[in-house]
Scaffold this motif. Structure first.
Motif: not given
Length: 92
Positions: A1-11, A36-42, A47-50, A81-87
């Motif tokens: 089972m995975a212990r880490t992940a990497a994702a992008l998101h738009i909040l 960059k255009k829509h996300s309310t997250c820092p 580019g949404g990178s977490l 926090f709201g709605w997330h689009v996650i990749k």
């Protein structure tokens, strides 16, 4: 089972906007530009990178998608926090 992940998101605050963003992504729009255009997250400025994070580090609904959802496909998730689009980029 995975212990880490990497994702992008738009909040965003509204489900309709999140669904519209997914439609744009499915038509070939660039994730980082939409973040960059829509996300309310820092992270939107990056580019949404977490980056890479550990299982259990994010809120439960977000965490579940990141560790069970299909890679690269945009996912829609609601959290306190709201709605997330996650990749999800990868898991290790």
């Amino acid at each position: 089972m995975a212990r880490t992940a990497a994702a992008l998101h738009i909040l965003v605050k509204h489900k309709e906007l999140a669904e519209d963003i997914i439609k744009q992504l499915n038509k070939g729009a660039k994730f980082d530009m939409l973040a960059k255009k829509h996300s309310t997250c820092p992270s939107g400025k990056k580019g949404g990178s977490l980056g890479e994070f550990k299982k259990g580090q994010m809120v439960p609904q977000f965490d579940k998608v990141c560790f069970t959802g299909e890679l690269i496909t945009p996912h829609l998730v609601k959290t306190k926090f709201g709605w997330h689009v996650i990749k999800i980029l990868y898991r290790t």
